[in-house]
Scaffold this motif. Structure first.
Motif, PDB file in Angstrom:
ATOM      1  N   PRO A 167     -10.571   4.335  21.547  1.00 57.87           N
ATOM      2  CA  PRO A 167      -9.540   5.337  21.818  1.00 57.87           C
ATOM      3  C   PRO A 167      -8.263   4.643  22.315  1.00 57.87           C
ATOM      4  CG  PRO A 167     -11.236   5.399  23.512  1.00 57.87           C
ATOM      5  CD  PRO A 167     -11.713   4.452  22.452  1.00 57.87           C
ATOM      6  N   PRO A 168      -7.115   5.297  22.164  1.00 61.58           N
ATOM      7  CA  PRO A 168      -5.836   4.688  22.565  1.00 61.58           C
ATOM      8  C   PRO A 168      -5.778   4.284  24.040  1.00 61.58           C
ATOM      9  CG  PRO A 168      -5.443   6.678  21.305  1.00 61.58           C
ATOM     10  CD  PRO A 168      -6.921   6.606  21.554  1.00 61.58           C
ATOM     11  N   ASP A 169      -6.541   4.960  24.893  1.00 67.19           N
ATOM     12  CA  ASP A 169      -6.486   4.648  26.323  1.00 67.19           C
ATOM     13  C   ASP A 169      -7.559   3.635  26.746  1.00 67.19           C
ATOM     14  OD1 ASP A 169      -8.588   6.385  25.886  1.00 67.19           O
ATOM     15  OD2 ASP A 169      -8.225   7.568  27.704  1.00 67.19           O
ATOM     16  N   ALA A 170      -8.188   2.965  25.800  1.00 70.33           N
ATOM     17  CA  ALA A 170      -9.225   1.972  26.129  1.00 70.33           C
ATOM     18  C   ALA A 170      -8.616   0.806  26.899  1.00 70.33           C
ATOM     19  CB  ALA A 170      -9.884   1.468  24.854  1.00 70.33           C
ATOM     20  N   LEU A 171      -9.368   0.285  27.825  1.00 69.86           N
ATOM     21  CA  LEU A 171      -8.917  -0.867  28.603  1.00 69.86           C
ATOM     22  C   LEU A 171      -9.000  -2.134  27.756  1.00 69.86           C
ATOM     23  CD1 LEU A 171     -10.792  -0.092  31.928  1.00 69.86           C
ATOM     24  CD2 LEU A 171      -8.389   0.375  31.382  1.00 69.86           C
ATOM     25  N   LEU A 172      -8.019  -3.019  27.917  1.00 69.84           N
ATOM     26  CA  LEU A 172      -7.998  -4.255  27.134  1.00 69.84           C
ATOM     27  C   LEU A 172      -9.249  -5.093  27.374  1.00 69.84           C
ATOM     28  CD1 LEU A 172      -4.250  -5.309  27.436  1.00 69.84           C
ATOM     29  CD2 LEU A 172      -5.388  -4.063  25.592  1.00 69.84           C
ATOM     30  N   GLY A 173      -9.744  -5.074  28.603  1.00 67.40           N
ATOM     31  CA  GLY A 173     -10.966  -5.814  28.911  1.00 67.40           C
ATOM     32  C   GLY A 173     -12.162  -5.291  28.130  1.00 67.40           C
ATOM     33  N   ASP A 174     -12.232  -3.984  27.954  1.00 69.39           N
ATOM     34  CA  ASP A 174     -13.322  -3.395  27.173  1.00 69.39           C
ATOM     35  C   ASP A 174     -13.228  -3.807  25.712  1.00 69.39           C
ATOM     36  OD1 ASP A 174     -14.355  -2.151  29.415  1.00 69.39           O
ATOM     37  OD2 ASP A 174     -13.296  -0.266  29.027  1.00 69.39           O
ATOM     38  N   LEU A 175     -12.012  -3.842  25.165  1.00 70.24           N
ATOM     39  CA  LEU A 175     -11.820  -4.284  23.787  1.00 70.24           C
ATOM     40  C   LEU A 175     -12.249  -5.738  23.627  1.00 70.24           C
ATOM     41  CD1 LEU A 175      -8.289  -2.767  23.103  1.00 70.24           C
ATOM     42  CD2 LEU A 175     -10.509  -1.799  22.510  1.00 70.24           C
ATOM     43  N   PHE A 176     -11.869  -6.561  24.598  1.00 65.66           N
ATOM     44  CA  PHE A 176     -12.234  -7.975  24.567  1.00 65.66           C
ATOM     45  C   PHE A 176     -13.746  -8.150  24.548  1.00 65.66           C
ATOM     46  CE2 PHE A 176     -13.687 -11.618  27.039  1.00 65.66           C
ATOM     47  CZ  PHE A 176     -13.231 -12.651  26.247  1.00 65.66           C
ATOM     48  N   ALA A 181      -7.786 -14.576  24.347  1.00 67.37           N
ATOM     49  CA  ALA A 181      -7.843 -13.605  23.253  1.00 67.37           C
ATOM     50  C   ALA A 181      -6.451 -13.082  22.925  1.00 67.37           C
ATOM     51  CB  ALA A 181      -8.747 -12.435  23.632  1.00 67.37           C
ATOM     52  N   ALA A 182      -6.225 -12.815  21.655  1.00 62.21           N
ATOM     53  CA  ALA A 182      -4.995 -12.163  21.207  1.00 62.21           C
ATOM     54  C   ALA A 182      -5.366 -10.734  20.817  1.00 62.21           C
ATOM     55  CB  ALA A 182      -4.397 -12.902  20.027  1.00 62.21           C
ATOM     56  N   ILE A 183      -4.768  -9.768  21.517  1.00 61.42           N
ATOM     57  CA  ILE A 183      -5.092  -8.367  21.286  1.00 61.42           C
ATOM     58  C   ILE A 183      -3.859  -7.685  20.709  1.00 61.42           C
ATOM     59  CG2 ILE A 183      -5.817  -6.205  22.357  1.00 61.42           C
ATOM     60  CD1 ILE A 183      -7.035  -7.951  24.620  1.00 61.42           C
ATOM     61  N   ARG A 184      -4.044  -7.039  19.550  1.00 60.51           N
ATOM     62  CA  ARG A 184      -2.929  -6.363  18.892  1.00 60.51           C
ATOM     63  C   ARG A 184      -3.345  -4.949  18.528  1.00 60.51           C
ATOM     64  NH1 ARG A 184      -0.723  -7.474  13.024  1.00 60.51           N
ATOM     65  NH2 ARG A 184       0.945  -5.960  13.046  1.00 60.51           N
ATOM     66  N   HIS A 185      -2.579  -3.976  18.996  1.00 58.29           N
ATOM     67  CA  HIS A 185      -2.842  -2.569  18.686  1.00 58.29           C
ATOM     68  C   HIS A 185      -2.238  -2.260  17.320  1.00 58.29           C
ATOM     69  CE1 HIS A 185      -3.453   1.676  19.299  1.00 58.29           C
ATOM     70  NE2 HIS A 185      -2.196   1.882  18.945  1.00 58.29           N
ATOM     71  N   ILE A 186      -3.046  -1.706  16.405  1.00 63.29           N
ATOM     72  CA  ILE A 186      -2.540  -1.415  15.063  1.00 63.29           C
ATOM     73  C   ILE A 186      -2.379   0.074  14.810  1.00 63.29           C
ATOM     74  CG2 ILE A 186      -3.336  -3.562  14.038  1.00 63.29           C
ATOM     75  CD1 ILE A 186      -5.716  -2.018  12.903  1.00 63.29           C
ATOM     76  N   GLY A 187      -2.580   0.894  15.808  1.00 64.45           N
ATOM     77  CA  GLY A 187      -2.347   2.324  15.668  1.00 64.45           C
ATOM     78  C   GLY A 187      -3.574   3.117  15.316  1.00 64.45           C
ATOM     79  N   ASN A 188      -3.349   4.392  15.081  1.00 65.06           N
ATOM     80  CA  ASN A 188      -4.410   5.321  14.754  1.00 65.06           C
ATOM     81  C   ASN A 188      -4.628   5.313  13.249  1.00 65.06           C
ATOM     82  OD1 ASN A 188      -6.053   7.498  14.221  1.00 65.06           O
ATOM     83  ND2 ASN A 188      -5.141   8.779  15.806  1.00 65.06           N
ATOM     84  N   LEU A 189      -5.674   4.664  12.781  1.00 65.77           N
ATOM     85  CA  LEU A 189      -5.929   4.551  11.357  1.00 65.77           C
ATOM     86  C   LEU A 189      -6.213   5.897  10.710  1.00 65.77           C
ATOM     87  CD1 LEU A 189      -8.068   1.305  11.236  1.00 65.77           C
ATOM     88  CD2 LEU A 189      -5.657   1.579  10.711  1.00 65.77           C
ATOM     89  N   HIS A 190      -6.901   6.783  11.409  1.00 63.89           N
ATOM     90  CA  HIS A 190      -7.206   8.095  10.844  1.00 63.89           C
ATOM     91  C   HIS A 190      -5.926   8.897  10.629  1.00 63.89           C
ATOM     92  CE1 HIS A 190     -11.487   7.562  11.029  1.00 63.89           C
ATOM     93  NE2 HIS A 190     -11.389   7.190  12.301  1.00 63.89           N
ATOM     94  N   GLN A 191      -5.026   8.826  11.576  1.00 67.51           N
ATOM     95  CA  GLN A 191      -3.775   9.551  11.471  1.00 67.51           C
ATOM     96  C   GLN A 191      -2.932   9.002  10.308  1.00 67.51           C
ATOM     97  OE1 GLN A 191      -1.018   9.129  14.774  1.00 67.51           O
ATOM     98  NE2 GLN A 191      -0.620  11.320  14.687  1.00 67.51           N
ATOM     99  N   GLU A 192      -2.909   7.689  10.136  1.00 67.23           N
ATOM    100  CA  GLU A 192      -2.156   7.075   9.053  1.00 67.23           C
ATOM    101  C   GLU A 192      -2.730   7.474   7.699  1.00 67.23           C
ATOM    102  OE1 GLU A 192      -2.057   2.888   9.762  1.00 67.23           O
ATOM    103  OE2 GLU A 192      -1.018   3.123  11.668  1.00 67.23           O
ATOM    104  N   GLN A 193      -4.059   7.537   7.565  1.00 60.71           N
ATOM    105  CA  GLN A 193      -4.685   7.915   6.316  1.00 60.71           C
ATOM    106  C   GLN A 193      -4.418   9.377   5.976  1.00 60.71           C
ATOM    107  OE1 GLN A 193      -8.777   6.881   6.809  1.00 60.71           O
ATOM    108  NE2 GLN A 193      -8.438   4.699   6.473  1.00 60.71           N
ATOM    109  N   ASP A 194      -4.352  10.245   6.988  1.00 59.25           N
ATOM    110  CA  ASP A 194      -4.093  11.658   6.768  1.00 59.25           C
ATOM    111  C   ASP A 194      -2.682  11.898   6.224  1.00 59.25           C
ATOM    112  OD1 ASP A 194      -6.608  12.275   7.659  1.00 59.25           O
ATOM    113  OD2 ASP A 194      -5.960  12.786   9.690  1.00 59.25           O
ATOM    114  N   GLN A 195      -1.750  11.004   6.553  1.00 60.80           N
ATOM    115  CA  GLN A 195      -0.371  11.153   6.112  1.00 60.80           C
ATOM    116  C   GLN A 195      -0.171  10.708   4.679  1.00 60.80           C
ATOM    117  OE1 GLN A 195       1.931   9.035   8.987  1.00 60.80           O
ATOM    118  NE2 GLN A 195       1.602  10.541  10.599  1.00 60.80           N
TER     119      GLN A 195
END
Length: 64
Positions: free
Chosen positions: A18-27, A49-63
């Protein structure tokens, strides 16, 4: 998420969260995925670690 490993290579993982996930959890999610695979051990240091947010994939596909 890109993780450096002891062999000097950088391994990249896509972590769905989810967008509000903590970076440590992603790592840790990416690190555990790497650790369970066949690759050389990744460094378990968060600052390597290099962490890059790429956005909401579901929202992009819906568009499309």
């Amino acid at each position: 998420m890109a993780l450096m490993a002891v062999d000097g290579k950088c391994y990249v993982y896509r972590v769905y969260a989810p967008p509000d996930a903590l970076l440590g959890d992603l790592f840790w999610e990416a690190w555990h995925s790497h650790d369970e695979g066949p690759f050389p051990r990744a460094y378990d240091l968060f600052d390597t670690a290099a962490i890059r947010h790429i956005g909401n994939l579901h929202q992009e596909q819906d568009q499309l």
